[in-house]
Design a protein around this motif. Structure first.
Motif, short mmCIF file in Angstrom:
data_model
loop_
_atom_site.label_atom_id
_atom_site.label_comp_id
_atom_site.label_asym_id
_atom_site.label_seq_id
_atom_site.Cartn_x
_atom_site.Cartn_y
_atom_site.Cartn_z
N SER A 91 3.71 0.38 2.65
CA SER A 91 3.55 -0.62 3.69
C SER A 91 3.24 -1.99 3.10
O SER A 91 2.36 -2.10 2.25
N ALA A 114 0.81 5.17 11.74
CA ALA A 114 -0.50 5.31 11.09
C ALA A 114 -0.40 6.28 9.91
O ALA A 114 -1.28 7.10 9.69
N VAL A 119 0.86 -1.18 0.00
CA VAL A 119 0.00 0.00 0.00
C VAL A 119 0.89 1.23 0.00
O VAL A 119 1.81 1.33 0.82
N ASP A 125 -7.04 -2.67 9.00
CA ASP A 125 -5.87 -1.93 9.45
C ASP A 125 -5.64 -2.23 10.92
O ASP A 125 -6.46 -1.88 11.77
N ARG A 150 -7.68 -1.46 14.23
CA ARG A 150 -7.85 -0.01 14.43
C ARG A 150 -8.92 0.57 13.51
O ARG A 150 -9.66 1.47 13.90
N PRO A 171 -10.32 5.86 5.57
CA PRO A 171 -10.34 5.03 6.77
C PRO A 171 -11.73 5.05 7.40
O PRO A 171 -12.33 6.11 7.56
N TYR A 179 -9.55 -3.37 3.32
CA TYR A 179 -8.62 -4.19 4.11
C TYR A 179 -8.64 -3.74 5.56
O TYR A 179 -8.99 -2.60 5.88
N THR A 187 -7.40 -10.67 5.23
CA THR A 187 -7.58 -9.30 5.72
C THR A 187 -7.85 -8.30 4.60
O THR A 187 -7.93 -7.10 4.86
N VAL A 218 -9.85 0.08 5.92
CA VAL A 218 -9.55 1.01 4.83
C VAL A 218 -10.38 0.60 3.62
O VAL A 218 -10.29 -0.54 3.15
N LYS A 274 1.47 -5.58 3.39
CA LYS A 274 0.30 -6.11 4.10
C LYS A 274 0.22 -7.61 3.86
O LYS A 274 0.51 -8.09 2.77
N THR A 276 -0.56 5.73 6.66
CA THR A 276 -1.60 5.53 5.65
C THR A 276 -2.90 6.22 6.08
O THR A 276 -3.52 6.92 5.28
N LEU A 277 -3.30 6.03 7.33
CA LEU A 277 -4.53 6.66 7.81
C LEU A 277 -4.44 8.18 7.72
O LEU A 277 -5.39 8.84 7.31
#
Length: 194
Positions: free
Chosen positions: A38, A64, A24, A58, A123, A98, A56, A45, A126, A40, A66-67
């Motif tokens: 990142s 964090a 990602v 997270d 968490r 997110p 997917y 997932t 996404v 994965k 990406t978020l």
């Protein structure tokens, strides 16, 4: 020779769902901001929700970025590459969002995943809306044999209850805010929906 596709269907969907790892990529708008890539994994997932939408899970465990990038600008690219079989690389460029635990869509989206992968440490989910779907040759990608998923991540977070996981997120650097100071994971974490 690479090709662009109107949607994720048939062969592309099967290829995506078969890969044990994907990558990602996101970036902030600032020219001097940190680009993030990142890896994965963890089987089950990632799901293809329809021909233009993926999601997917997270999990905690790192920063964090990406978020944060998705909250700022929504740009995201997902990439899968074949480490066995015909050489192929598939990319989905799109808009990501997110979906946090207190979002009314969270429980419904979570229901689209196999319940066995809904482990501790979750968490957010996404959600990715594909804008460009393409493949290219993977001639330079090495052939490698997949053995199995690592279970260290899942085992680590299974030892934490919700209070401990929340404390973990709050004390971990670059979770509430990104490396570049962007808002990332809203803290404290809201409870998980039932």
């Amino acid at each position: 020779m690479g090709k662009q596709y109107e949607r994720i269907d048939g062969r592309l969907r099967e290829f995506i769902e078969r890969q044990p790892v994907y990558f990602v990529a996101t970036a902030p708008l600032a020219a001097d901001g940190h680009v993030n890539v990142s890896p994965k994994g963890r089987s089950g997932t990632l799901v293809v929700l329809d021909e233009l939408t993926l999601a997917y899970l997270d999990f905690g465990g790192s920063t964090a970025e990406t978020l944060a990038h998705l909250r700022e600008n929504g740009r995201i690219t997902l990439m899968w590459t074949a480490f066995e079989g015909p050489p192929t690389v598939v990319r989905v460029h799109g808009r990501g969002e997110p979906v946090f635990r207190d979002d009314p869509r969270f429980a419904e989206l979570l229901g689209r995943f196999d319940p066995s992968v809904d482990g501790a440490g979750l968490r957010a989910i996404v959600l990715v809306a594909a804008e460009r779907v393409s493949d290219s040759c993977g001639y330079a990608v090495p052939l490698m044999d997949y053995r199995e998923d690592r279970d260290l991540h899942a085992r680590y977070f299974e030892r934490k209850d919700e209070v401990e996981f929340n404390a973990y997120c709050e004390r971990k650097e670059y979770v509430g805010t990104s490396i570049d100071g962007l808002p990332a994971l809203p803290l404290p974490l809201p409870p998980r929906p039932n």
